[in-house]
Design an enzyme around this catalytic site. Structure first.
Site, PDB file in Angstrom:
ATOM      1  N   ASP A  22      41.592  69.356  26.423  1.00 58.78           N
ATOM      2  CA  ASP A  22      41.550  70.014  27.732  1.00 58.78           C
ATOM      3  C   ASP A  22      42.570  71.133  27.960  1.00 58.78           C
ATOM      4  O   ASP A  22      43.760  70.959  27.676  1.00 58.78           O
ATOM      5  CB  ASP A  22      41.815  69.000  28.851  1.00 58.78           C
TER       6      ASP A  22
HETATM    7  N1  DQQ Z   1      41.291  64.184  28.343  1.00 50.65           N
HETATM    8  C1  DQQ Z   1      40.304  63.717  29.278  1.00 50.65           C
HETATM    9  C2  DQQ Z   1      41.087  63.576  30.539  1.00 50.65           C
HETATM   10  C3  DQQ Z   1      42.390  63.030  30.057  1.00 50.65           C
HETATM   11  C4  DQQ Z   1      42.615  63.805  28.799  1.00 50.65           C
HETATM   12  C5  DQQ Z   1      39.155  64.675  29.394  1.00 50.65           C
HETATM   13  C6  DQQ Z   1      43.289  63.027  27.717  1.00 50.65           C
HETATM   14  O1  DQQ Z   1      40.489  62.719  31.485  1.00 50.65           O
HETATM   15  O2  DQQ Z   1      43.443  63.236  30.984  1.00 50.65           O
HETATM   16  O3  DQQ Z   1      38.796  65.225  28.151  1.00 50.65           O
HETATM   17  O4  DQQ Z   1      43.484  63.821  26.571  1.00 50.65           O
END
Ligand code: DQQ
Length: 540
Positions: A22
């Protein structure tokens, strides 16, 4: 296996190596754009998550700094997960993020961090005050599904932010928390919004200007300018981002989508590989910019062999379509600075069954803009009512190789000289569906012939394009980048990002064609393809 260095992207955001996911806390500060992102410093698979940090003057050339946020306190010891930035009224950027505080289960709390030195435009050091965590899941909240704070917005002396979660077995929910001082946060009893979609990861919530106006709005703007809002959620179960356009009642702290079926219709930023996205307001150019993560479609063994996995899509400007019903998206203008040598084709008719190569430039790393014109819509196929509402299945059943009436027409990109390998990005037109008067326009990316390598995930991606094609014209733009094809239909109404891994069509051997697989002539009114230069990319 895939270790061809020619598959590594040239101008999409990537660190030198390892896993990324992300985008986090994008922001603009003292002349620099900052991007933080989920990163595994130890390898090319998800794990050991820290916030990597890069800075840029133009969102295209990037310089890597050392990670900004790493596990260091009790409330983030087992992971520094996603979060967002908020600009305080005195100009201080703050970061709010999810920390995992238990080794056995992913128990989630929210933390805050402040820049150690506000006069450093690169914001290299971040401090975590001792009052962390600032938000913990209280009774009634699923503590293992409670994460990804949004940018906070302020009105009437209160800050508010959202946290994504799930209630009951399958209700995605965005909780609202309020604070006067950015330290003590209390939950508003009723969530901002919820829907039966499963867990909401990475919510995003922001005001947009009046329909058709390209300018962006600061997240805290209120009053007449902020009539409409966008709520986006990332669906953990389906792995895609969907949004609704609606109104926000600040007093009740409630959001209501304009389309009562909006939570079922699932308008998406992107109908391909694009997840955990996040927008930010860019005060330098007064626009709202969208970042989104695209993972790999090869195997994780391939990722380990390559030593890297994941990219960020090209940042996109987002604004409300003149219809007010959806967003438009367009690659930020800065990407055009990478355009080099170009070739233009004008008024070229492509006969049924024909394909025409665009020659005279290398297209493994290219930007292509094309306008097509169909002379008549009379021969359009009729739409199978069973598939009428499901673009993905429709395109799966009628892929690029299935002859149609008007279309399929579009581009073959990353194609080999013998066209054994090719990724099709195309449109297909259908007669108006029952009750409708407009032809139905389908946009697809079909990667089923993209590679001779058999061990790849090659789903066909598709979305409908809500456009009036009565003048016969439709445009397409594709950003091609070695293992990425990122396409924008009809000026950004429908977008599809796809990851492909050709084995022949790499480097100098990648070719570009226009094709027509329908029974009606299609004219290329104008096509321009540019070779794309490689920007500075985190020292790689
Ligand atoms: N990636 C998820 C999120 C979390 C993060 C979404 C963890 O919900 O915070 O891809 O790497």
């Amino acid at each position: 296996s895939i270790i061809d260095p020619l598959l590594r992207t040239g101008y999409h955001f990537q660190p030198r190596k390892n896993w990324i996911n992300d985008p986090n806390a994008p922001l603009y500060y003292k002349g620099w754009y900052h991007l933080f992102y989920q990163y595994n410093p130890k390898g090319a698979v998800w794990g050991n998550i820290v916030w990597a940090h890069s800075v840029s003057r133009d969102l295209i050339n990037w310089m890597a700094l050392k990670p900004a946020i790493e596990p260091s306190i009790a409330s983030d010891k087992y992971g520094c997960w996603s979060g967002s930035a908020t600009m305080l009224p005195d100009g201080t950027p703050t970061i709010m993020y999810t920390g995992v505080n238990r080794p056995d289960v992913n128990y989630q709390v929210q933390n805050v961090a402040y820049p150690r030195n506000k006069s450093d435009p690169l914001l290299r050091e971040w401090d975590k005050p001792s009052h962390n965590p600032i938000i913990v899941p209280k009774a009634g909240i699923n503590a293992t599904q409670f994460r990804d704070p949004t940018t906070a917005w302020r009105a009437g002396g209160h800050w508010r932010l959202l946290i994504g979660s799930v209630t009951g077995p399958a209700h995605g929910v965005a909780y609202v928390y309020r604070s006067r001082d950015f330290k003590r946060w209390t939950r508003v009893e009723r969530p901002l919004h919820s829907a039966a979609t499963g867990m909401w990861e990475c919510p995003d919530f922001y005001p947009v200007e009046a329909a058709g106006r390209r300018e962006g709005l600061d997240t805290s703007v209120s009053g007449r300018r902020a009539r409409k809002y966008v709520l986006k959620n990332s669906l953990d179960l389906r792995r895609y981002d969907y949004y609704t356009v609606g109104t926000y009642d600040r007093r009740a702290e409630r959001y209501v989508p304009d389309d009562p079926a909006g939570d079922e219709r699932h308008l998406r930023y992107d109908y391909g590989n694009f997840y955990a996205s996040k927008t930010f307001y860019d005060p330098a150019k007064r626009r709202r910019i969208l970042w989104g993560w695209a993972n790999e479609s090869d195997t994780s063994a391939d990722d380990v062999a390559k030593g890297w996995a994941g990219i960020q899509a090209i940042p996109r400007t987002v604004w409300l379509d003149p219809s007010g019903k959806q967003l438009l998206q367009w690659p930020i203008e800065e990407v055009e600075a990478l355009r080099g040598k170009s070739v233009t084709v004008k008024d070229r008719v492509i006969k049924p069954g024909q394909h025409v190569e665009v020659t005279g430039l290398q297209t493994a790393q290219a930007d292509v803009e094309v306008t097509f014109e169909v002379s008549s819509l009379a021969g359009a196929e009729s739409l199978d009512p069973e598939l009428a509402g499901d673009a993905q299945r429709l395109c799966g059943a009628r892929g690029a190789a299935v002859e149609g009436g008007v279309g399929p027409f579009g581009l073959w990109v990353l194609a080999s000289a013998d066209r054994q390998e090719r990724t099709a990005v195309f449109f297909r037109l259908f007669r108006p569906a029952r009750g409708g008067d407009k032809p139905v326009v389908l946009m697809c990316t079909d990667p089923t012939k993209s590679s001779l390598n058999p061990n790849l995930y090659q789903p066909t991606f598709a979305g409908f394009v809500d456009t009036d094609i009565s003048d016969g014209k439709i445009s397409l733009r594709s950003l091609i980048d070695r293992s990425v094809v990122e396409s924008f239909g009809a000026g950004g109404k429908t977008c599809i990002l796809s990851r492909v891994y050709p084995s022949l069509a790499t480097g100098k051997n990648a070719r570009l064609y226009v094709f027509n697989g329908g029974k009606a002539d299609v004219k290329v009114s104008r096509l321009t393809a540019w070779e794309m230069k490689k920007p500075l990319m985190n020292g790689a």
